[in-house]
Design a protein around this motif. Structure first.
Motif, PDB file in Angstrom:
ATOM      1  N   ALA A  22     -25.799  15.379  43.190  1.00  0.00           N
ATOM      2  CA  ALA A  22     -26.611  15.847  42.064  1.00  0.00           C
ATOM      3  C   ALA A  22     -25.788  16.744  41.135  1.00  0.00           C
ATOM      4  N   GLU A  23     -24.936  17.620  41.724  1.00  0.00           N
ATOM      5  CA  GLU A  23     -24.096  18.494  40.911  1.00  0.00           C
ATOM      6  C   GLU A  23     -23.092  17.686  40.098  1.00  0.00           C
ATOM      7  N   VAL A  24     -22.514  16.674  40.725  1.00  0.00           N
ATOM      8  CA  VAL A  24     -21.571  15.814  39.996  1.00  0.00           C
ATOM      9  C   VAL A  24     -22.287  15.101  38.846  1.00  0.00           C
ATOM     10  N   PHE A  25     -23.487  14.623  39.116  1.00  0.00           N
ATOM     11  CA  PHE A  25     -24.253  13.932  38.071  1.00  0.00           C
ATOM     12  C   PHE A  25     -24.606  14.880  36.932  1.00  0.00           C
ATOM     13  N   LYS A  26     -25.055  16.112  37.277  1.00  0.00           N
ATOM     14  CA  LYS A  26     -25.401  17.074  36.238  1.00  0.00           C
ATOM     15  C   LYS A  26     -24.173  17.458  35.416  1.00  0.00           C
ATOM     16  N   GLY A  27     -23.010  17.611  36.096  1.00  0.00           N
ATOM     17  CA  GLY A  27     -21.787  17.903  35.370  1.00  0.00           C
ATOM     18  C   GLY A  27     -21.418  16.794  34.404  1.00  0.00           C
ATOM     19  N   SER A  28     -21.595  15.557  34.848  1.00  0.00           N
ATOM     20  CA  SER A  28     -21.310  14.422  33.971  1.00  0.00           C
ATOM     21  C   SER A  28     -22.254  14.396  32.773  1.00  0.00           C
ATOM     22  N   VAL A  29     -23.526  14.700  33.025  1.00  0.00           N
ATOM     23  CA  VAL A  29     -24.497  14.729  31.932  1.00  0.00           C
ATOM     24  C   VAL A  29     -24.157  15.833  30.937  1.00  0.00           C
ATOM     25  N   ARG A  30     -23.792  17.026  31.454  1.00  0.00           N
ATOM     26  CA  ARG A  30     -23.423  18.129  30.563  1.00  0.00           C
ATOM     27  C   ARG A  30     -22.205  17.771  29.724  1.00  0.00           C
ATOM     28  N   HIS A  31     -21.224  17.113  30.358  1.00  0.00           N
ATOM     29  CA  HIS A  31     -20.012  16.717  29.632  1.00  0.00           C
ATOM     30  C   HIS A  31     -20.340  15.715  28.535  1.00  0.00           C
ATOM     31  N   GLN A  32     -21.163  14.719  28.862  1.00  0.00           N
ATOM     32  CA  GLN A  32     -21.538  13.725  27.869  1.00  0.00           C
ATOM     33  C   GLN A  32     -22.334  14.360  26.730  1.00  0.00           C
ATOM     34  N   THR A  33     -23.230  15.296  27.077  1.00  0.00           N
ATOM     35  CA  THR A  33     -24.028  15.973  26.047  1.00  0.00           C
ATOM     36  C   THR A  33     -23.143  16.803  25.123  1.00  0.00           C
ATOM     37  N   LYS A  34     -22.181  17.527  25.708  1.00  0.00           N
ATOM     38  CA  LYS A  34     -21.264  18.345  24.912  1.00  0.00           C
ATOM     39  C   LYS A  34     -20.410  17.473  24.008  1.00  0.00           C
ATOM     40  N   LYS A  35     -19.935  16.368  24.548  1.00  0.00           N
ATOM     41  CA  LYS A  35     -19.112  15.450  23.759  1.00  0.00           C
ATOM     42  C   LYS A  35     -19.908  14.852  22.604  1.00  0.00           C
ATOM     43  N   LYS A  36     -21.148  14.484  22.875  1.00  0.00           N
ATOM     44  CA  LYS A  36     -22.005  13.926  21.833  1.00  0.00           C
ATOM     45  C   LYS A  36     -22.303  14.961  20.759  1.00  0.00           C
ATOM     46  N   LYS A  37     -22.521  16.222  21.170  1.00  0.00           N
ATOM     47  CA  LYS A  37     -22.803  17.300  20.215  1.00  0.00           C
ATOM     48  C   LYS A  37     -21.591  17.551  19.318  1.00  0.00           C
ATOM     49  N   GLN A  38     -20.396  17.547  19.912  1.00  0.00           N
ATOM     50  CA  GLN A  38     -19.187  17.742  19.122  1.00  0.00           C
ATOM     51  C   GLN A  38     -19.020  16.627  18.099  1.00  0.00           C
ATOM     52  N   LYS A  39     -19.309  15.398  18.506  1.00  0.00           N
ATOM     53  CA  LYS A  39     -19.202  14.272  17.590  1.00  0.00           C
ATOM     54  C   LYS A  39     -20.205  14.408  16.452  1.00  0.00           C
ATOM     55  N   THR A  40     -21.435  14.837  16.778  1.00  0.00           N
ATOM     56  CA  THR A  40     -22.464  15.018  15.746  1.00  0.00           C
ATOM     57  C   THR A  40     -22.073  16.126  14.773  1.00  0.00           C
ATOM     58  N   ASP A  41     -21.545  17.246  15.313  1.00  0.00           N
ATOM     59  CA  ASP A  41     -21.112  18.350  14.452  1.00  0.00           C
ATOM     60  C   ASP A  41     -19.987  17.914  13.526  1.00  0.00           C
ATOM     61  N   SER A  42     -19.058  17.108  14.046  1.00  0.00           N
ATOM     62  CA  SER A  42     -17.949  16.626  13.222  1.00  0.00           C
ATOM     63  C   SER A  42     -18.449  15.752  12.087  1.00  0.00           C
ATOM     64  N   GLN A  43     -19.411  14.869  12.381  1.00  0.00           N
ATOM     65  CA  GLN A  43     -19.988  14.026  11.336  1.00  0.00           C
ATOM     66  C   GLN A  43     -20.736  14.862  10.308  1.00  0.00           C
ATOM     67  N   ASP A  44     -21.443  15.899  10.764  1.00  0.00           N
ATOM     68  CA  ASP A  44     -22.157  16.771   9.830  1.00  0.00           C
ATOM     69  C   ASP A  44     -21.177  17.484   8.906  1.00  0.00           C
ATOM     70  N   ASN A  45     -20.039  17.934   9.448  1.00  0.00           N
ATOM     71  CA  ASN A  45     -19.035  18.618   8.628  1.00  0.00           C
ATOM     72  C   ASN A  45     -18.456  17.668   7.588  1.00  0.00           C
ATOM     73  N   GLU A  46     -18.199  16.414   7.996  1.00  0.00           N
ATOM     74  CA  GLU A  46     -17.676  15.441   7.045  1.00  0.00           C
ATOM     75  C   GLU A  46     -18.686  15.159   5.934  1.00  0.00           C
ATOM     76  N   ASN A  47     -19.949  15.042   6.299  1.00  0.00           N
ATOM     77  CA  ASN A  47     -20.981  14.810   5.291  1.00  0.00           C
ATOM     78  C   ASN A  47     -21.110  15.997   4.341  1.00  0.00           C
ATOM     79  N   ALA A  48     -20.936  17.214   4.881  1.00  0.00           N
ATOM     80  CA  ALA A  48     -21.008  18.405   4.037  1.00  0.00           C
ATOM     81  C   ALA A  48     -19.847  18.438   3.052  1.00  0.00           C
TER      82      ALA A  48
END
Length: 225
Positions: free
Chosen positions: A138-164
């Protein structure tokens, strides 16, 4: 048959060491109270334990142990009951079943208690190991989910900066108005493009007539002056 077993076994009971018999199988439909009442008719019964079937549930049993007050009675019961029909009511599920009974010499109830305690400890240890394994997964799965969420957030922030950045560029871009000279030049070019070919390039005869008319007009202007 069980009905023919002597019922005077209790006469041999005195203050003696208890004896234990082992049931390698429990007839279908039998439970603790049924087994106790059956064997109590041959002697004084102490403790009874039936092992529940882990697959079938608590109402089904795989094996059992019965303690008699006298080991002599326990030995005698095992000899007489083993491989005999359970009997009872003919409609009962266990009517045609056979008793599988064995006397356990030098076996005490404490040995059974130790065995059961050991089995419980092993089961608990196995459960703890499985729970720990599940927690790690469960800890490994939660860590993977957190990593994927963080990576997705960084990608979204980068796209928002480009649009700005793009919007800021569009904000400062404007089209300059044409000057008057440019407007006149554009209109002249458009008018010239709209004239027919005959107007753009007159024939030599027409050019000559135009020249003569122009000269005559100049002469009249000169005389009038």
């Amino acid at each position: 048959e069980i009905e023919n077993i002597p019922q005077d076994l209790e006469l041999a009971e005195k203050k003696r060491k208890p004896g234990i018999i082992y049931l390698s199988s429990i007839p279908e439909g039998m439970n603790v109270s049924g087994v106790t009442s059956f064997f109590a008719s041959f002697g004084s019964v102490g403790r009874v334990f039936l092992q529940p079937d882990k697959k079938m549930g608590m109402r089904h049993f795989t094996e059992g142990w019965i303690e008699f007050s006298s080991k002599k009675v326990a030995r005698r019961v095992a000899e007489l009951i083993n491989n005999t029909k359970v009997g009872g009511k003919r409609k009962a599920k266990s009517y045609e079943s056979l008793w599988n009974v064995k006397y356990l010499p030098r076996f005490k109830w404490v040995h059974l208690s130790e065995r059961l305690a050991y089995e419980r400890a092993v089961k608990q240890q196995r459960m703890r190991t499985e729970i720990a394994q599940v927690k790690r997964e469960a800890e490994v799965f939660k860590g993977s989910v957190r990593h994927q969420t963080k990576k997705k957030k960084q990608k979204t922030d980068s796209q928002d900066n480009e649009n700005a950045d793009d919007s800021s560029i569009d904000l400062f871009f404007f089209k300059q108005d044409e000057t008057e000279s440019a407007i006149r030049s554009r209109k002249t070019a458009a008018a010239t493009a709209a004239e027919p070919e005959s107007a753009k390039d007159p024939s030599p005869r027409k050019r000559k007539r135009d020249t003569e008319h122009t000269e005559e007009a100049d002469e009249r202007n000169t005389k009038s002056k």
